[in-house]
Design an enzyme around this catalytic site. Sequence first.
Site, mmCIF file in Angstrom:
data_model
loop_
_atom_site.group_PDB
_atom_site.id
_atom_site.type_symbol
_atom_site.label_atom_id
_atom_site.label_comp_id
_atom_site.label_asym_id
_atom_site.label_seq_id
_atom_site.Cartn_x
_atom_site.Cartn_y
_atom_site.Cartn_z
ATOM 1 N N ASP A 110 -94.049 115.792 22.887
ATOM 2 C CA ASP A 110 -94.107 116.279 21.509
ATOM 3 C C ASP A 110 -92.892 115.763 20.742
ATOM 4 O O ASP A 110 -91.757 115.906 21.206
ATOM 5 C CB ASP A 110 -94.134 117.808 21.486
ATOM 6 N N HIS A 117 -90.106 118.774 7.738
ATOM 7 C CA HIS A 117 -89.999 119.860 8.721
ATOM 8 C C HIS A 117 -88.587 119.936 9.295
ATOM 9 O O HIS A 117 -87.992 121.017 9.375
ATOM 10 C CB HIS A 117 -91.012 119.633 9.838
ATOM 11 N N GLU A 182 -97.661 125.233 15.136
ATOM 12 C CA GLU A 182 -97.180 123.951 14.633
ATOM 13 C C GLU A 182 -98.393 123.053 14.443
ATOM 14 O O GLU A 182 -99.064 122.682 15.422
ATOM 15 C CB GLU A 182 -96.169 123.309 15.596
ATOM 16 N N GLU A 184 -100.104 119.758 13.992
ATOM 17 C CA GLU A 184 -99.682 118.424 14.387
ATOM 18 C C GLU A 184 -100.881 117.485 14.530
ATOM 19 O O GLU A 184 -102.040 117.918 14.581
ATOM 20 C CB GLU A 184 -98.934 118.474 15.722
ATOM 21 N N ASP A 216 -99.347 123.183 18.453
ATOM 22 C CA ASP A 216 -98.362 123.437 19.506
ATOM 23 C C ASP A 216 -97.767 124.823 19.274
ATOM 24 O O ASP A 216 -96.738 124.974 18.621
ATOM 25 C CB ASP A 216 -97.282 122.359 19.479
ATOM 26 N N ARG A 220 -90.805 131.486 18.770
ATOM 27 C CA ARG A 220 -89.517 131.134 18.163
ATOM 28 C C ARG A 220 -88.354 131.944 18.722
ATOM 29 O O ARG A 220 -87.234 131.422 18.821
ATOM 30 C CB ARG A 220 -89.602 131.324 16.642
ATOM 31 N N GLN A 223 -87.624 130.548 22.179
ATOM 32 C CA GLN A 223 -87.062 129.212 21.981
ATOM 33 C C GLN A 223 -85.610 129.276 21.500
ATOM 34 O O GLN A 223 -84.758 128.506 21.959
ATOM 35 C CB GLN A 223 -87.921 128.447 20.972
ATOM 36 N N LYS A 236 -92.295 126.897 24.422
ATOM 37 C CA LYS A 236 -93.297 125.903 24.044
ATOM 38 C C LYS A 236 -94.383 125.685 25.096
ATOM 39 O O LYS A 236 -95.466 125.207 24.774
ATOM 40 C CB LYS A 236 -92.605 124.547 23.802
ATOM 41 N N THR A 240 -100.765 124.727 24.317
ATOM 42 C CA THR A 240 -100.905 123.749 23.251
ATOM 43 C C THR A 240 -102.393 123.466 23.110
ATOM 44 O O THR A 240 -103.040 123.081 24.092
ATOM 45 C CB THR A 240 -100.159 122.441 23.579
ATOM 46 N N GLU A 341 -91.443 128.133 8.692
ATOM 47 C CA GLU A 341 -91.121 127.521 7.400
ATOM 48 C C GLU A 341 -91.822 128.258 6.263
ATOM 49 O O GLU A 341 -91.222 128.522 5.218
ATOM 50 C CB GLU A 341 -91.576 126.061 7.374
#
Length: 395
Positions: A110, A117, A182, A184, A216, A220, A223, A236, A240, A341
Site C-alpha cells: 500500500d 492526503h 481509505e 484507493e 484499506d 486510527r 495505528q 491496517k 482490506t 480527513e
Amino acid sequence: MSARLLRVEVHPDSLFGPENMPYGVFAPPEGEFRVGVRLGNTVLDLVVLLGDPIFARRDLNAFLAAGPARWRTVRDRLRELAETELPVDALHPVDAVDLALPVRIGDYVDFYASIDHATNLGRLFRPDSEPLLPNWRHLPVGYHGRAGTVVVSETPVIRPQGQRRTDSGAPEFGPSQRLDIEAELGFVVGTGSPLGVPVGVDEFAEHVFGVALVNDWSARDIQAWEYQPLGPFLGKSFSTSISAWITPLAALAEARIPLPTQSPEPLPYLRGTDDYGLDIDLTVSWNGEVVAHPPYSRMYWSPAQMLAHLTANGAALRPGDLYASGTISGPEPDQRGSFIELSWGGTRPVTVRGESRTFLADGDEVTITATAPGTAGRRIGLGQVSGRILPARNT
C-alpha cells in the site's frame, strides 16, 4: 440440436459496455467458480464461451501469467463476440451469481501517493511543522501489507482490537474506537519478474493487467500508538476490501492524463518516456449517503512509478500481486477519501442520515464506486467495493 443463441442487450448509458468488460470470478446457481467478464448486467462465462480451461479456475492468476499478448487476444475476441448472438448457457444475470476474490494475492503493498492526503494528515498530526516529510517528494512512500486479509467486496469487516493509548499515557487493549476507511485504487500484477531485476517505469504495461477499487480499512487509534517507529501493523492488517471486478488497463486508454509537475525531478529510476496519471472519479457513500468525491487525477505519484519503486531493490513480482495507491483525496473538503480527513481528526463531525458522525460505528456500511472516460465516448464503471462493520469478537 444446436444451442439456443441470444444477443446481450446493453443499455446505451451502461457503465459496462463492450469497451469495458472487466474480469471477475463467479459461480452460477449450483455451479462451480470460474472466470467471467461483465457485459451490461450479464456475466459471460468464458469456459463456455471460449472453451479454454485456463478460465475453469477459481482465480485469474493463470490468465494473468499468460502475459500482455494473450490478454489482448482474448479481449479482442470477447469484444467481437459481444456484437453477436451468444449461447444462452454462457450468459448469467449479474444479480444471480456469487462473486469471489478475483485473484490469489501473494503480496500486497500500500502506497501513500496522494499529495493532498499526505498534506492533510501532516497538518493534522504536525500542525507546527511542514506537512510533508522530507522524503515524500523524492519517492512513493509505502508499506508492505497483509495479503491474507484482502477480501472481496461485501465481505463483513469485524471491528479490530489492539492496544490504544489512553489519556494517562499508558496503553489498554480493546476494540478500535476510531475505525476508518481509505478509498484507493489497486493495481493487479499480471506478468511476474525475476528476483533481483527491477522493473522500469516504461515496463508498467508489460506487468500490470488492470485495476480494482480498494478500501484499506484503518484503525486510527491502534495505528497511532503502534506506528512509531516502524509504521503500520495491526491498525491496517485486519481487512482490506477489493472490488470483485478487475478493469483491464486497455479499457482505461482514454483515462490517461499527464502527471502533475513533480518537483524536485524524481531520480532517474522513477522517470519514463510515456508515464501518465489516470482520470478516475470515485464516490464514497456512508450508509447510503454520498459524503465524498475523491479525484484520482490529483495523485502525485503514477502507478508506473509506484511499481518501479516497489521493485527498485530487486523485489520480485508474481501474478496476482496487488499494490494500491493509498488514500485518494483532493484539495476540497468533499474530496477527502478517509473519514479522519473528512471529520478533521474527529473535530468536525459529518452529518450522515441526520446523525453527527466522525468514525465508523458497528452496523455502518461504506460503498466506494468509480467511473472513468471510456473508449466509446461514454464513461465506464469500475464496479464497487462495499463492506459492513460487525462488532469486535470477544477473546
